[in-house]
Enzyme design. Sequence first.
Site, PDB file in Angstrom:
ATOM      1  N   LYS A 165       2.165 -15.001 -11.145  1.00  0.00           N
ATOM      2  CA  LYS A 165       0.811 -14.467 -11.314  1.00  0.00           C
ATOM      3  C   LYS A 165      -0.171 -15.547 -11.767  1.00  0.00           C
ATOM      4  O   LYS A 165      -1.359 -15.507 -11.413  1.00  0.00           O
ATOM      5  CB  LYS A 165       0.823 -13.291 -12.298  1.00  0.00           C
ATOM      6  CG  LYS A 165       1.596 -12.074 -11.780  1.00  0.00           C
ATOM      7  CD  LYS A 165       0.996 -11.528 -10.489  1.00  0.00           C
ATOM      8  CE  LYS A 165       1.602 -10.212 -10.049  1.00  0.00           C
ATOM      9  NZ  LYS A 165       0.995  -9.699  -8.810  1.00  0.00           N
ATOM     10  N   ALA A 195       0.819  -1.224   0.000  1.00  0.00           N
ATOM     11  CA  ALA A 195       0.000   0.000   0.000  1.00  0.00           C
ATOM     12  C   ALA A 195       0.847   1.266   0.000  1.00  0.00           C
ATOM     13  O   ALA A 195       0.309   2.362   0.076  1.00  0.00           O
ATOM     14  CB  ALA A 195      -0.933  -0.006   1.211  1.00  0.00           C
ATOM     15  N   TYR A 244       7.789 -13.714 -13.218  1.00  0.00           N
ATOM     16  CA  TYR A 244       6.608 -12.905 -12.861  1.00  0.00           C
ATOM     17  C   TYR A 244       5.315 -13.596 -13.341  1.00  0.00           C
ATOM     18  O   TYR A 244       4.337 -13.704 -12.589  1.00  0.00           O
ATOM     19  CB  TYR A 244       6.760 -11.525 -13.496  1.00  0.00           C
ATOM     20  CG  TYR A 244       5.656 -10.543 -13.186  1.00  0.00           C
ATOM     21  CD1 TYR A 244       5.589  -9.897 -11.953  1.00  0.00           C
ATOM     22  CD2 TYR A 244       4.692 -10.225 -14.143  1.00  0.00           C
ATOM     23  CE1 TYR A 244       4.590  -8.978 -11.678  1.00  0.00           C
ATOM     24  CE2 TYR A 244       3.693  -9.302 -13.884  1.00  0.00           C
ATOM     25  CZ  TYR A 244       3.642  -8.678 -12.644  1.00  0.00           C
ATOM     26  OH  TYR A 244       2.644  -7.763 -12.382  1.00  0.00           O
TER      27      TYR A 244
HETATM   28  P1  NAP Z   1       4.437  -0.719  -7.491  1.00  0.00           P
HETATM   29  O1  NAP Z   1       4.062   0.695  -7.754  1.00  0.00           O
HETATM   30  O2  NAP Z   1       5.811  -1.182  -7.812  1.00  0.00           O
HETATM   31  O3  NAP Z   1       4.073  -1.076  -5.969  1.00  0.00           O
HETATM   32  C1  NAP Z   1       4.343  -2.343  -5.446  1.00  0.00           C
HETATM   33  C2  NAP Z   1       3.988  -2.357  -3.985  1.00  0.00           C
HETATM   34  O4  NAP Z   1       4.342  -3.635  -3.425  1.00  0.00           O
HETATM   35  C3  NAP Z   1       4.720  -1.298  -3.182  1.00  0.00           C
HETATM   36  O5  NAP Z   1       3.856  -0.750  -2.233  1.00  0.00           O
HETATM   37  C4  NAP Z   1       5.817  -2.111  -2.502  1.00  0.00           C
HETATM   38  O6  NAP Z   1       6.183  -1.483  -1.303  1.00  0.00           O
HETATM   39  C5  NAP Z   1       5.107  -3.428  -2.261  1.00  0.00           C
HETATM   40  N1  NAP Z   1       6.020  -4.533  -2.024  1.00  0.00           N
HETATM   41  C6  NAP Z   1       6.963  -5.024  -2.854  1.00  0.00           C
HETATM   42  N2  NAP Z   1       7.625  -6.045  -2.273  1.00  0.00           N
HETATM   43  C7  NAP Z   1       7.086  -6.209  -1.028  1.00  0.00           C
HETATM   44  C8  NAP Z   1       7.330  -7.091   0.056  1.00  0.00           C
HETATM   45  N3  NAP Z   1       8.287  -8.047  -0.005  1.00  0.00           N
HETATM   46  N4  NAP Z   1       6.595  -6.969   1.179  1.00  0.00           N
HETATM   47  C9  NAP Z   1       5.626  -6.013   1.238  1.00  0.00           C
HETATM   48  N5  NAP Z   1       5.326  -5.161   0.254  1.00  0.00           N
HETATM   49  C10 NAP Z   1       6.061  -5.250  -0.866  1.00  0.00           C
HETATM   50  O7  NAP Z   1       3.481  -1.708  -8.303  1.00  0.00           O
HETATM   51  P2  NAP Z   1       1.985  -1.513  -8.876  1.00  0.00           P
HETATM   52  O8  NAP Z   1       2.101  -1.242 -10.319  1.00  0.00           O
HETATM   53  O9  NAP Z   1       1.190  -0.635  -8.000  1.00  0.00           O
HETATM   54  O10 NAP Z   1       1.493  -3.032  -8.748  1.00  0.00           O
HETATM   55  C11 NAP Z   1       0.638  -3.497  -7.718  1.00  0.00           C
HETATM   56  C12 NAP Z   1       0.237  -4.930  -8.040  1.00  0.00           C
HETATM   57  O11 NAP Z   1      -0.419  -4.959  -9.299  1.00  0.00           O
HETATM   58  C13 NAP Z   1       1.424  -5.884  -8.152  1.00  0.00           C
HETATM   59  O12 NAP Z   1       1.092  -7.139  -7.617  1.00  0.00           O
HETATM   60  C14 NAP Z   1       1.631  -5.990  -9.638  1.00  0.00           C
HETATM   61  O13 NAP Z   1       2.263  -7.188  -9.990  1.00  0.00           O
HETATM   62  C15 NAP Z   1       0.211  -5.905 -10.133  1.00  0.00           C
HETATM   63  N6  NAP Z   1       0.101  -5.505 -11.529  1.00  0.00           N
HETATM   64  C16 NAP Z   1       0.542  -4.279 -11.933  1.00  0.00           C
HETATM   65  C17 NAP Z   1       0.436  -3.941 -13.289  1.00  0.00           C
HETATM   66  C18 NAP Z   1       0.891  -2.619 -13.823  1.00  0.00           C
HETATM   67  O14 NAP Z   1       0.820  -2.443 -15.039  1.00  0.00           O
HETATM   68  N7  NAP Z   1       1.324  -1.678 -13.008  1.00  0.00           N
HETATM   69  C19 NAP Z   1      -0.110  -4.847 -14.188  1.00  0.00           C
HETATM   70  C20 NAP Z   1      -0.543  -6.080 -13.731  1.00  0.00           C
HETATM   71  C21 NAP Z   1      -0.439  -6.399 -12.400  1.00  0.00           C
HETATM   72  P3  NAP Z   1       7.654  -1.479  -0.681  1.00  0.00           P
HETATM   73  O15 NAP Z   1       8.624  -1.382  -1.802  1.00  0.00           O
HETATM   74  O16 NAP Z   1       7.599  -0.296   0.211  1.00  0.00           O
HETATM   75  O17 NAP Z   1       7.747  -2.762   0.081  1.00  0.00           O
END
Ligand code: NAP
Length: 245
Positions: A157, A12, A153
Amino acid sequence: MMKDKVVVVTGASRGIGRAIASKMAAAGAKVVVSARSTEALESLVDEVRKQGGEAVSVPTDISKSSDVEALFDAAINAFGRVDVLVNNAGITRDNLLVRMKDADWDAVLDTNLKGAFLCTRAAAKIMGKQRVGRIINISSVVGEMGNAGQSNYCASKAGLIGLTKSVARELAKRNVTVNAVTPGFIVTDMTDTLSEKVKDSLLGQIPLGRFGEAEDIVSAVMFLASDQAAYITGQVLGVNGGMYM
Ligand code: NAP
């Protein structure tokens, strides 16, 4: 709509997870926000409280069992129950398969899949006793269609979809629903690093002709968490602009 529901959101601190937590709080939920970066979580809690909402932050590395136990203990201590879990935290460590290091495979699987397993197991114990709950897993369109350069990845997923369907079957008798959302290309830090060439080629694959916004995913999550979605479980809701049908 979410008045007094207790919602745990992983990842978050920024991006999609932050947007989900903010919207949940604005809709009246008590939010428990977790990620590794303490400062970003604190600023989110401040924002929510300034708007009259309730939030607590719990710094967590979701790949660690002891951290996840502490997260759910903190949620119970703060609010006494957990109504909704959003398994959103995720990372990428992209490379072609033949060049992929063991550490890159392990890091992605440990965070994206094992992290969701640990949180789901902890939440299931609480929700099972409550005899009500919602678990929403943020998977990805590439977990459904594959993507060159992202085998770790995509495996994580796709695994999350298998976890979703299995746990949906296990928890249905306790009135706990489990669903996955599969975002397409959403504009966040995660996708910011892609080159313009890659972005142009991706845009060409999206029938609706635009990249998604975090708000597009928030809407799907809010629906699955709502009373209107009570009869939906084990489903995969694609939010991808038509990229995969
Ligand atoms: P993001 O901006 O990189 O944010 C990822 C979040 O996950 C951050 O809050 C990060 O916080 C947290 N995180 C990472 N490793 C962690 C760990 N070991 N423990 C706890 N928290 C952790 O990514 P986003 O684009 O918002 O993506 C959110 C979700 O949507 C992900 O699961 C991603 O795979 C999925 N998704 C995204 C896209 C896209 O196009 N953006 C597409 C498909 C799916 P910290 O670094 O502070 O820990």
